[in-house]
Design an enzyme around this catalytic site. Structure first.
Site, mmCIF file in Angstrom:
data_model
loop_
_atom_site.group_PDB
_atom_site.id
_atom_site.type_symbol
_atom_site.label_atom_id
_atom_site.label_comp_id
_atom_site.label_asym_id
_atom_site.label_seq_id
_atom_site.Cartn_x
_atom_site.Cartn_y
_atom_site.Cartn_z
ATOM 1 N N SER A 131 0.198 -1.317 0.055
ATOM 2 C CA SER A 131 0.020 -0.652 -0.112
ATOM 3 C C SER A 131 0.577 1.218 0.484
ATOM 4 O O SER A 131 1.721 1.293 0.363
ATOM 5 C CB SER A 131 -0.961 -0.168 1.667
ATOM 6 O OG SER A 131 -1.423 1.006 1.424
ATOM 7 N N TYR A 153 -2.168 5.217 -4.587
ATOM 8 C CA TYR A 153 -3.140 6.275 -3.329
ATOM 9 C C TYR A 153 -2.492 7.922 -3.545
ATOM 10 O O TYR A 153 -1.301 7.783 -3.357
ATOM 11 C CB TYR A 153 -3.325 6.276 -1.804
ATOM 12 C CG TYR A 153 -3.960 5.147 -1.494
ATOM 13 C CD1 TYR A 153 -5.685 5.368 -1.435
ATOM 14 C CD2 TYR A 153 -4.010 5.521 -0.023
ATOM 15 C CE1 TYR A 153 -5.757 4.226 -1.499
ATOM 16 C CE2 TYR A 153 -5.001 4.101 0.440
ATOM 17 C CZ TYR A 153 -6.800 3.139 -0.478
ATOM 18 O OH TYR A 153 -6.740 3.257 0.711
ATOM 19 N N THR A 178 -6.447 2.273 -6.726
ATOM 20 C CA THR A 178 -7.819 2.046 -5.730
ATOM 21 C C THR A 178 -8.086 3.685 -6.065
ATOM 22 O O THR A 178 -8.169 4.266 -6.229
ATOM 23 C CB THR A 178 -7.502 1.515 -3.988
ATOM 24 O OG1 THR A 178 -6.511 1.094 -4.242
ATOM 25 C CG2 THR A 178 -8.606 1.639 -3.680
ATOM 26 N N LYS A 266 -8.732 -0.830 -8.708
ATOM 27 C CA LYS A 266 -9.185 -1.893 -7.198
ATOM 28 C C LYS A 266 -10.615 -1.097 -7.162
ATOM 29 O O LYS A 266 -10.062 0.261 -6.362
ATOM 30 C CB LYS A 266 -8.478 -1.635 -6.465
ATOM 31 C CG LYS A 266 -8.729 -2.041 -4.918
ATOM 32 C CD LYS A 266 -7.412 -2.673 -4.251
ATOM 33 C CE LYS A 266 -7.601 -3.754 -2.974
ATOM 34 N NZ LYS A 266 -8.556 -1.897 -2.115
ATOM 35 N N HIS A 290 -13.780 -3.008 -0.158
ATOM 36 C CA HIS A 290 -12.605 -2.495 0.803
ATOM 37 C C HIS A 290 -13.014 -3.068 2.180
ATOM 38 O O HIS A 290 -12.248 -1.933 3.242
ATOM 39 C CB HIS A 290 -12.416 -1.113 0.896
ATOM 40 C CG HIS A 290 -10.795 -0.360 0.733
ATOM 41 N ND1 HIS A 290 -10.812 0.921 0.259
ATOM 42 C CD2 HIS A 290 -10.613 -0.001 2.143
ATOM 43 C CE1 HIS A 290 -9.865 1.401 0.519
ATOM 44 N NE2 HIS A 290 -9.551 0.458 1.497
HETATM 45 C C1 LIG Z 1 -6.061 -2.564 7.983
HETATM 46 C C2 LIG Z 1 -6.378 -2.478 6.848
HETATM 47 C C3 LIG Z 1 -5.762 -1.375 6.007
HETATM 48 C C4 LIG Z 1 -6.273 -1.808 4.656
HETATM 49 N N1 LIG Z 1 -5.341 -0.484 4.098
HETATM 50 C C5 LIG Z 1 -5.935 0.008 2.761
HETATM 51 C C6 LIG Z 1 -4.906 0.353 1.720
HETATM 52 O O1 LIG Z 1 -3.945 0.652 2.057
HETATM 53 N N2 LIG Z 1 -5.009 0.433 -0.216
HETATM 54 C C7 LIG Z 1 -6.327 -0.137 -0.392
HETATM 55 O O2 LIG Z 1 -6.101 -0.169 -1.902
HETATM 56 N N3 LIG Z 1 -7.369 -1.152 0.133
HETATM 57 C C8 LIG Z 1 -6.752 -1.286 1.927
HETATM 58 N N4 LIG Z 1 -7.606 -2.405 3.075
HETATM 59 C C9 LIG Z 1 -7.961 -3.300 2.220
HETATM 60 C C10 LIG Z 1 -7.702 -4.541 1.606
HETATM 61 O O3 LIG Z 1 -6.801 -4.324 -0.056
HETATM 62 C C11 LIG Z 1 -8.843 -5.359 0.525
HETATM 63 O O4 LIG Z 1 -9.210 -4.634 -0.071
HETATM 64 C C12 LIG Z 1 -9.987 -5.973 2.023
HETATM 65 O O5 LIG Z 1 -8.905 -6.139 3.244
HETATM 66 C C13 LIG Z 1 -10.291 -7.077 2.068
HETATM 67 O O6 LIG Z 1 -11.758 -7.096 2.882
HETATM 68 P P1 LIG Z 1 -10.884 -8.720 3.649
HETATM 69 O O7 LIG Z 1 -10.229 -8.069 4.998
HETATM 70 O O8 LIG Z 1 -12.225 -8.615 4.289
HETATM 71 O O9 LIG Z 1 -10.059 -9.949 3.305
HETATM 72 C C14 LIG Z 1 -6.839 -1.871 4.216
HETATM 73 C C15 LIG Z 1 -8.270 -3.177 4.487
HETATM 74 C C16 LIG Z 1 -8.098 -3.639 5.699
HETATM 75 C C17 LIG Z 1 -7.932 -4.600 7.229
#
Ligand SMILES: Cc1cc2nc3c(=O)[nH]c(=O)nc-3n(C[C@H](O)[C@H](O)[C@H](O)COP(=O)(O)O)c2cc1C
Length: 394
Positions: A131, A153, A178, A266, A290
């Site tokens: 990320s 981002y 994203t 995404k 997300h």
């Molecule tokens: C703690 C955390 C931080 C995240 N940070 C980002 C991020 O910086 N950029 C992004 O595109 N998605 C981010 N996401 C979303 C994840 O990439 C992903 O879409 C999501 O966790 C999928 O769902 P799941 O946790 O049920 O597997 C984050 C998710 C979590 C749990």
């Protein structure tokens, strides 16, 4: 009493009795096990940051529920050998169709959490995604072998350009943009825990969260030893905290012109947007809400997957995330047309509980659950999965 490694518990340098990482890792027989351990070892503020979703967490819970609504239709008495799970995603051969999703602030879950995740993914022959707001810059991973993607981002094109150049120079082979973060979702657990906005966790905010952090002395010590130092995206001079990233489709076309390797978009939840992404030049899309952390009320990713797969007519690879907790969930997503899935929280729980080995363990658990599911279904290869293997649960 001195407990040795043989009993899988040890005294940390602080004299605090800790269960060893090896023992914790062995205890993780499912994602749910890893979640329980993560809850015990992390300060509440960190656990809630990982575990929580937006507002009433309805979208977040629907993500998991959507998988439960689907039943598998096995074929019995089929002669089976080890089912084939290997596949190719954007030209990368991977041993099974599970990829690590980009996750912000990963460095606070375990010291060097980003590096640990990249290494675990590489050992399991899959891909990991860094990320923009992970807490380290892309160049810090440039020596790592194996395919790596960088998630973008940026508040404007100027910063996007700098980040794209950093990702290129560091040898990332995929750029994942994203598009679901024009504002940050309202994460009420974070608000209750006093996490500052825009979201960041650094030494200063950790101090203001004092009691929550002090209740987990082992985590605190490991972090202090690792120097809890964060570097976001463009570096110290221009730090990016978790804030709005208002990309438009024109921006995505512009990003396409700046990035020659694989481009993923995404955060797609509709067929209209999937087609826009194809038009803007994406090579793959990630159907994702997300993990229920952004728009509360957005549909579960799995429920919109079939219509999106139909709409892109094979012009891009379709990946899915949000709610995968079992190997059988991966199988269901593949039956509905995903080429592979991404996981977020499952590997973050593993990372928090057992560092690099914890991430590896979670990937192994999901892979072995997938293998068992495929054998029990009588399906010899993931290539053969389609809607005929599933039905709506009644
Ligand atoms: C703690 C955390 C931080 C995240 N940070 C980002 C991020 O910086 N950029 C992004 O595109 N998605 C981010 N996401 C979303 C994840 O990439 C992903 O879409 C999501 O966790 C999928 O769902 P799941 O946790 O049920 O597997 C984050 C998710 C979590 C749990």
């Amino acid at each position: 009493m001195l407990l040795t490694q043989a009993s899988h518990a040890c005294l940390s340098r602080s004299g605090v009795l800790t269960i060893s990482t090896i023992e914790r890792t062995k205890r993780m027989n499912s994602v749910a096990d890893a979640r329980k351990i993560a809850k015990k070892v992390l300060p509440r503020v960190v656990f809630d940051y990982i575990d929580g979703g937006a507002e009433d967490e309805v979208t977040m819970s629907q993500n998991e529920l959507a998988f439960r609504e689907i039943a598998l239709r096995p074929q019995m008495a089929v002669k089976m050998s080890e089912p084939i799970l290997a596949t190719s995603i954007l030209g990368n051969q991977i041993s099974f169709p599970v990829i690590l999703a980009p996750c912000g602030l990963i460095q606070i879950m375990s010291p060097n959490g980003a590096l640990a995740s990249v290494r675990a993914a590489n050992r399991c022959n899959t891909i990991s995604t860094l990320s923009t707001v992970a807490g380290i810059t892309p160049d810090q991973l440039s020596d790592e072998p194996g395919p790596r993607w960088f998630q973008l981002y940026a508040p404007n094109r100027e910063i996007a350009q700098v980040l794209i150049e950093q990702a290129k120079a560091a040898g990332f082979s995929g750029l994942m943009v994203t598009v679901d973060t024009p504002a940050l979702g309202k994460r009420e657990r974070d608000l209750r825990n006093g996490v500052p906005s825009p979201l960041r966790l650094d030494t200063r905010s950790a101090i203001s969260l004092g009691s929550q952090v002090l209740l987990r002395p082992n985590w605190t010590l490991r972090m202090v030893r690792a120097g809890i130092k964060f570097k976001m995206g463009t570096g110290d001079k221009n730090p990016i905290s978790m804030q709005a990233s208002p990309f438009t489709w024109e921006d995505i076309s512009w990003i396409r012109s700046q990035w020659k390797e694989s481009l993923l978009v995404k955060g797609i939840l509709s067929d209209t947007d999937a087609k826009q992404a194809v038009q803007a030049g994406a090579d793959a899309i990630v159907v994702s809400n997300h993990g229920g952390r952004q728009l509360e009320g957005a549909p579960a990713s799995l429920r919109v997957l079939p219509q999106i797969v139909r709409s892109v007519e094979g012009n891009v690879e379709v990946l899915l995330d949000s709610g995968i907790r079992r190997g059988a969930d991966v199988v269901k997503a593949l039956c509905l047309g995903a080429k592979a899935v991404l996981i977020g929280r499952p590997y973050l729980y593993g990372l928090s509980a057992g560092g690099e080995q914890g991430v590896e363990r979670i990937l192994e658990v999901l892979k072995s659950e997938m293998t068992r599911t495929m054998i029990l279904m009588g399906c010899p290869s993931i290539d053969q999965l389609n809607e005929s293997w599933i039905q709506r649960q009644i």
